[in-house]
Every structure is written in C-alpha cells, then in structure tokens.
Enzyme design. Structure first.
Site, short mmCIF file in Angstrom:
data_model
loop_
_atom_site.label_atom_id
_atom_site.label_comp_id
_atom_site.label_asym_id
_atom_site.label_seq_id
_atom_site.Cartn_x
_atom_site.Cartn_y
_atom_site.Cartn_z
CE LYS A 1 29.54 15.67 91.52
NZ LYS A 1 29.55 14.28 91.07
CD GLN B 1 28.29 12.98 87.95
OE1 GLN B 1 29.23 13.50 88.54
NE2 GLN B 1 27.14 12.72 88.53
CG ASP C 1 32.89 10.11 93.27
OD1 ASP C 1 32.21 10.88 93.98
OD2 ASP C 1 32.73 9.99 92.04
N1 GUN Z 1 26.15 9.92 90.25
C1 GUN Z 1 25.28 10.09 91.27
N2 GUN Z 1 25.93 10.34 92.42
C2 GUN Z 1 27.25 10.34 92.12
C3 GUN Z 1 28.42 10.56 92.90
O1 GUN Z 1 28.39 10.79 94.11
N3 GUN Z 1 29.60 10.48 92.21
C4 GUN Z 1 29.65 10.21 90.89
N4 GUN Z 1 30.85 10.13 90.31
N5 GUN Z 1 28.58 10.00 90.15
C5 GUN Z 1 27.39 10.08 90.76
#
Ligand code: GUN
Length: 296
Positions: A54, A98, A121
């Site tokens: 990211k 995350q 998100d």
């Molecule tokens: N863990 C797995 N997929 C995601 C996501 O799309 N966003 C976040 N913050 N954590 C994740």
C-alpha cells in the site's frame, strides 16, 4: 467456449495513471497532496507485506503515506489515541488500520473511531450503512475493484443474475450490496449453503470470495458466465491460487479473472482512489465518477 481473461494488472496500471494525473492537478490547483496513514499492529508477515504494498503504491501515484507500527501488545487506548491524532491531522485524508488485529483489541471500536470522512477502507458503520442506500462515500476496496473490473470489461449488470460465494464483511456482503445497487438480482451463498451448484449455475456473473481452493469447478458454472475470482490461497507447494478451477472453468465461461493478476491489483488501486477522493472532497472538488454518484 474459451473465456477472455481479464488483465487486472493492466486495468490497475491504467487507473493508477489516471489517479496520478488527478493528484498532480490537485497539487497544482489547491497545493494539496493527498495523504494516507496506515497503522500496522503486531508483526503478522502477511499484514506487513500488504502494508508495504500500500505504501509503495501511494508513492507511485504521488500520495504521501505515513506508516505507523505499533507492537502486538499495544493497549487499545494507545491505538485509539493514535487514530484520534490522525483524524485531527489536516494533511491526512485516509486512515487505515490493517486487519486482523490482536484478540485483546475490539475491532468494532477501532473501526468506529476512524473519522467517517477518512475511512478509505469503507469499514466504518456509517459507510457500511451507505452501501445499503447507494450513498456510501467510500466503497470498500476489493468490492470496488470488482465493480471497476466489470465496468472496464463492459459487463452489463442490470437485470443479470449475480451469485456471490462468500459472505464476509470485507468482500462478500459489500459486493452483493454494490451489485444490487446496480440493479442485479443478487444471491449470497456461504459456507453453510447446501447444494451450492444449484445457485452458482444460475449466475450470469459469479463472484467467488470463499477462501477455498478449487471450490468452483466447471460443472458449477453456466456456459458463458462471467467469473470473478477474489480468492487468494497459498498451496502447500507455495503456489498462489484462487477459489476457482481456472483451467477448467475458463473453457466454459465467457470472461474470467485469474489469480494472481485479476482482482488483487485492483484492491490497492481503489484504496488510492478513495484516498484521492477524500483529499478532493476536503477542498470541495467533485468528479462525475465519484462513488456515491456512480451508485456504488
Ligand atoms: N485485511 C485484509 N484485507 C484488508 C483490507 O481491505 N483492509 C484492511 N485494513 N485490512 C485488511
């Protein structure tokens, strides 16, 4: 019939190019560089890799990123205080924690603490609620990526039968809501669904996000269907595969997304887009393809 294969990497590259241009224009017109803060709690290797991806993707398109690492035994109050700080920081337009979080931390409290205006998100209840009415500000990234891929491939959605296999909060449920908003007839199947094939055979568009390798075999797919594989599974031999028997199903579908190289590259791309849009919203810049306007 042999399916056309969706090149998610190429679609993602094209969109990132567009977003890079929009970032430049925002910097030129408003002196504003979009900023994303990513919080990683603990040292889960998969989470660490996702966060690195990211951060790297942000750099590519000119989004400033801030990576905050907290130890796995951090107090929930410390994490919440960090979110408060980022919510108040005008140079940060997206705040992402995350997942998964360690078990001593209450995930709902954390997700609700992120300002709905910085919830790139799309996991805050306000934005989740908006999915139901077609007014969400930030659609969650993976379902948004699925929708963008379907749009890019000019797949008609209105009036089609969509079957989503997998009912997670992150992928299955929001994908279903977003495609229903586009006037599809939607069915959600999950791990307790009996006679899964009866449902999947009805699908004009089959979206699979169950986390089970080879769950979907050709006999379960209607001839000519569009098949979107959201699964990411690592086999004992180290290979990464989706939930669909790709080699078999591609002989029956009309369009299919591979793993890797299908939906995967789109997830981070839509995170970049949500962050860019958040920055644009903060100065009143709106585009015709904003999420709420395109009915996501
Ligand atoms: N863990 C797995 N997929 C995601 C996501 O799309 N966003 C976040 N913050 N954590 C994740």
């Amino acid at each position: 019939m042999t399916a056309r294969i969706i090149d998610g990497k190429s679609v993602a590259r094209k969109l990132r190019g567009e977003y890079q241009g929009r970032v430049r224009r925002l910097v030129a017109s408003h002196g504003l560089q979009p900023g994303l803060a990513v919080i990683l709690v603990g040292s889960n290797p998969a989470s660490r890799l996702y966060v690195s991806n990211k951060v790297r993707a942000c750099e590519e398109v000119g989004i400033r990123s801030e990576r905050i690492e907290l130890p796995g035994d951090v107090a929930e109050s410390t994490l919440l205080a960090e979110i408060d700080r980022l919510n108040a920081d005008p140079t940060v337009h997206g705040v992402l924690v995350q997942l998964p979080l360690p078990p001593h931390i209450a995930m709902p409290r954390v997700l609700e603490r992120i300002s709905a205006d910085k919830d790139v998100d799309g996991f805050h209840l306000y934005n989740v609620g908006g999915l139901l009415t077609g007014s969400t500000v930030f659609p969650p990234c993976t379902p948004y990526g699925v929708q963008k891929l379907l749009e890019h491939e000019r797949v008609e959605i209105a009036g089609r039968n969509v079957v989503v296999v997998g009912a997670s909060n992150i992928v299955g449920k929001p994908t279903a809501m977003m495609l229903m908003q586009k006037d599809a007839t939607v069915c959600i199947c999950h791990k307790l669904t009996r006679d899964l094939a009866i449902f999947t055979l009805l699908a004009d568009i089959l979206v699979v996000a169950a986390g089970v390798p080879n769950l979907i075999v050709p006999q379960m797919v209607k001839t000519g269907a569009v098949v979107i594989d959201v699964g990411i599974n690592r086999l004992p031999d180290g290979r990464i595969v989706g939930d669909v028997d790709f080699e078999g199903v591609k002989e029956k579908a009309s369009l299919i997304s591979p793993v890797p190289g299908g939906v995967g590259p789109m997830t981070v791309t839509m995170l970049l887009y949500n962050t860019l849009r958040s920055a644009e919203r903060s100065v009143g810049v709106h585009h015709g393809d904003d999420a709420a306007l395109d009915g996501a």
